[in-house]
Design an enzyme around this catalytic site. Structure first.
Site, mmCIF file in Angstrom:
data_model
loop_
_atom_site.group_PDB
_atom_site.id
_atom_site.type_symbol
_atom_site.label_atom_id
_atom_site.label_comp_id
_atom_site.label_asym_id
_atom_site.label_seq_id
_atom_site.Cartn_x
_atom_site.Cartn_y
_atom_site.Cartn_z
ATOM 1 C CG HIS A 135 -0.372 0.211 2.533
ATOM 2 N ND1 HIS A 135 -0.204 -0.816 3.444
ATOM 3 C CD2 HIS A 135 0.089 1.321 3.147
ATOM 4 C CE1 HIS A 135 0.321 -0.333 4.550
ATOM 5 N NE2 HIS A 135 0.517 0.958 4.401
ATOM 6 C CG ASP A 166 0.100 -4.149 2.871
ATOM 7 O OD1 ASP A 166 0.513 -3.518 1.888
ATOM 8 O OD2 ASP A 166 -0.341 -3.608 3.900
ATOM 9 C CB SER A 244 3.402 1.484 6.215
ATOM 10 O OG SER A 244 2.176 1.454 6.884
#
Length: 554
Positions: A135, A166, A244
């Site tokens: 993402h 992911d 992230s």
């Protein structure tokens, strides 16, 4: 800019702090603020987790209190410092990821949205490669990396994007980027209460940041970005926007996971989630084996627990037999040819399945048997033992990736569309529903489309849900202006299988009329020659370059 896209673990360029905002449902399903709960999910208030044990550039910051024994939050300060010292060498492999995104416009599929920028984290691994979150580079137009302590940004190439897990794999062609950088070494799956240290570039500053905690849970959990369920680690270290893609290290300085999402809820504090090494290695080995990412195979069945004794007895199960009952089978899955509804799955590859669908994991732990399936690769086989009519049968099943009737992602492809006489036809996907109805599409979208999203299985691999997205008003379509997001069932008596088949039928039609049969018993009828002639003027009026997307022209 305040694009919701950045609330998925990427740091906004704005100075306003943001965090990963997620929901938790009764199925432990995590959702970002831009994602939406299914209709039956109650709404929950989001709060921000407060960072703890926060360290920047090797210095302990924040409210740190020592007791008379020199302890820090119950831990001896010296042991914390020693653990951090072991992580420090690996921190040089952590990079900051800068990405420029240009999202498709699913409501106006011939356009793209205004581009925006974000930043996140990543880290160097062997083979001159870098790992980050999928993402973090979704719908990328340019990706740049900056090393710790450097003032230079290097343009990166995206090698693979694993939507389900992911994870994204990057590389940099410039040799200068790799000078003085040692790749991160991976460690084994940690145990409960093992110390972990999350390193990255979250909000609150521009320099590298470290948060520490312990592993508090290991289980199958919902991956928000991939809309799938895989093995995951829950930790109590703070994971914020910008973290992230950053690595989580154990006390030996080895990477045991990738930070990717966190839970924000009024009853929860400091709940972060990490992609563990088994999932990471599956992604890497899949890419190395196939030259591209092929995905995580799933068992294309829906099953029911067999915890009720009367239910077990009615199916002919003996007292020493355990398993789960098959409710439905995906018609597009290889299992459809050998398994049947009401079969009892007793074991998977020799591992017995309990009545609640779990299998032994580690000492004192059990885990959902989907974990065994997720360890397989596309093309692998597994032996499944089932009970059918009181007889035990064994089947060897070859695994393939499965598609949903309404996909959760378009996997980087632009949306498809077809226009005739101002009627805009497109296919339904989760991004499309979000574009049309916002974050509350689970409440606001048409019930029939939501039912297909949640419950309906595809009958063939190329089946799509085709809808009239909108009607571009013109004299030719008077009376049809209010048709919005209504499914197309048939054209001139022929069922509509997918958008390409509809476009081909309309383009080759020589009948006097074009007749579209829609949901709710509606019909749209247009004179063929007049409709095709009017399409040219309508496209010109709305500055649309083509009557169909490029994928429909081939």
């Amino acid at each position: 800019m305040v694009d919701n896209k950045r609330k998925r673990g990427r740091k906004s360029k704005s100075i306003v702090p943001e965090t990963l905002d997620l929901h938790s449902t009764h199925h432990h399903h995590l959702r970002r603020r831009r994602r939406n709960p299914p209709p039956e999910t109650p709404d929950k208030t989001l709060i921000s987790a407060s960072p703890s044990n926060h360290i920047e550039n090797g210095k302990i910051n924040g409210n740190v209190s020592l007791n008379g024994n020199g302890s820090l939050n119950g831990l001896v300060l010296d042991s914390v410092v020693m653990a951090m010292a072991r992580v420090v060498p690996a921190m040089d492999a952590v990079v900051k990821v800068f990405c420029t995104h240009t999202e498709p416009n699913f409501s106006l599929p011939w356009q793209r949205k205004r581009q925006f920028s974000s930043s996140s984290s990543g880290f160097v691994i062997s083979g001159r490669r870098v790992l980050t979150n999928a993402h973090s580079v979704e719908h990328y137009t340019q990706v740049k990396l900056k090393k710790r302590g450097s003032d230079t940004k290097f343009v990166a190439t995206v090698l693979a994007i694993g939507t389900e897990c992911d994870i994204a794999l990057l590389t940099v062609e410039d040799d200068e980027f790799w000078v003085g950088v040692s790749p991160v070494e991976f460690g084994d799956l940690p145990a409960l209460q093992d110390a972990v240290t999350v390193v990255g570039y979250p909000i609150g500053g521009d320099t590298i940041s470290v948060t520490s905690g312990v592993v508090s849970r290991i289980e199958i959990l919902s991956y928000v970005h991939g809309s799938t369920e895989l093995l995951g680690l829950q930790i109590d270290a703070a994971i914020n926007s910008g973290n992230s893609g950053g690595p989580a290290f154990n006390d030996k300085g080895n990477c045991v996971g990738i930070a990717f999402q966190s839970l924000k809820h009024e009853d929860a504090e400091n709940i972060g989630y990490v992609i563990p090494t088994p999932v990471i290695m599956h992604f890497i080995q899949d890419y190395e084996k196939n030259g591209s990412y092929t995905g995580f195979p799933i068992l294309g069945v829906e099953w029911q627990k067999m915890e009720n004794p009367d239910l077990r007895k009615s199916t002919g199960m003996k007292d020493n037999q355990k398993g789960v009952r098959i409710r439905r089978i995906d018609p597009t899955a290889p299992e459809y040819k050998v398994l049947k509804p009401s079969d009892i799955i007793l074991s998977f590859d020799g591992v017995d399945i309990a009545n609640d669908g779990t299998v032994p994991f580690r000492h004192g732990e059990r885990i959902g048997f989907s974990y065994l399936v997720s360890q397989k690769y596309t093309g692998d086989t597994a032996q499944i033992k089932v009970l059918r009519d009181s007889k035990i049968l064994k089947f060897n099943i070859k695994f393939e990736t499965h598609g949903k009737l309404i996909p959760a992602h378009n996997k980087g492809r632009p949306p498809s569309y077809y226009i005739i006489a101002g009627l805009v036809f497109t296919t339904v996907s989760v991004p499309y529903l979000r574009s049309e109805y916002g974050k509350d599409y689970g409440y606001d979208a048409p019930v029939k489309l939501l039912d297909k999203l949640l419950h309906e299985l595809p009958k063939s691999r190329d089946e799509q849900t085709v809808v009239v997205s909108q009607v571009l008003v013109a004299d030719i379509n008077i009376g049809y202006e209010e048709i919005v997001n209504t499914q197309v069932l048939a054209f001139n008596g022929q069922p509509v299988k997918n958008l390409k088949s509809l476009a081909n039928m309309v383009e080759s039609c020589t009948d006097e009329y074009l007749k579209f049969e829609l949901e709710y018993q509606q019909i749209v009828v247009l004179q063929t020659k007049t409709a095709k002639a009017a399409t040219v003027d309508i496209l010109s009026t709305h500055c649309i370059p083509s009557a169909m997307s490029d994928d429909l022209k081939t």
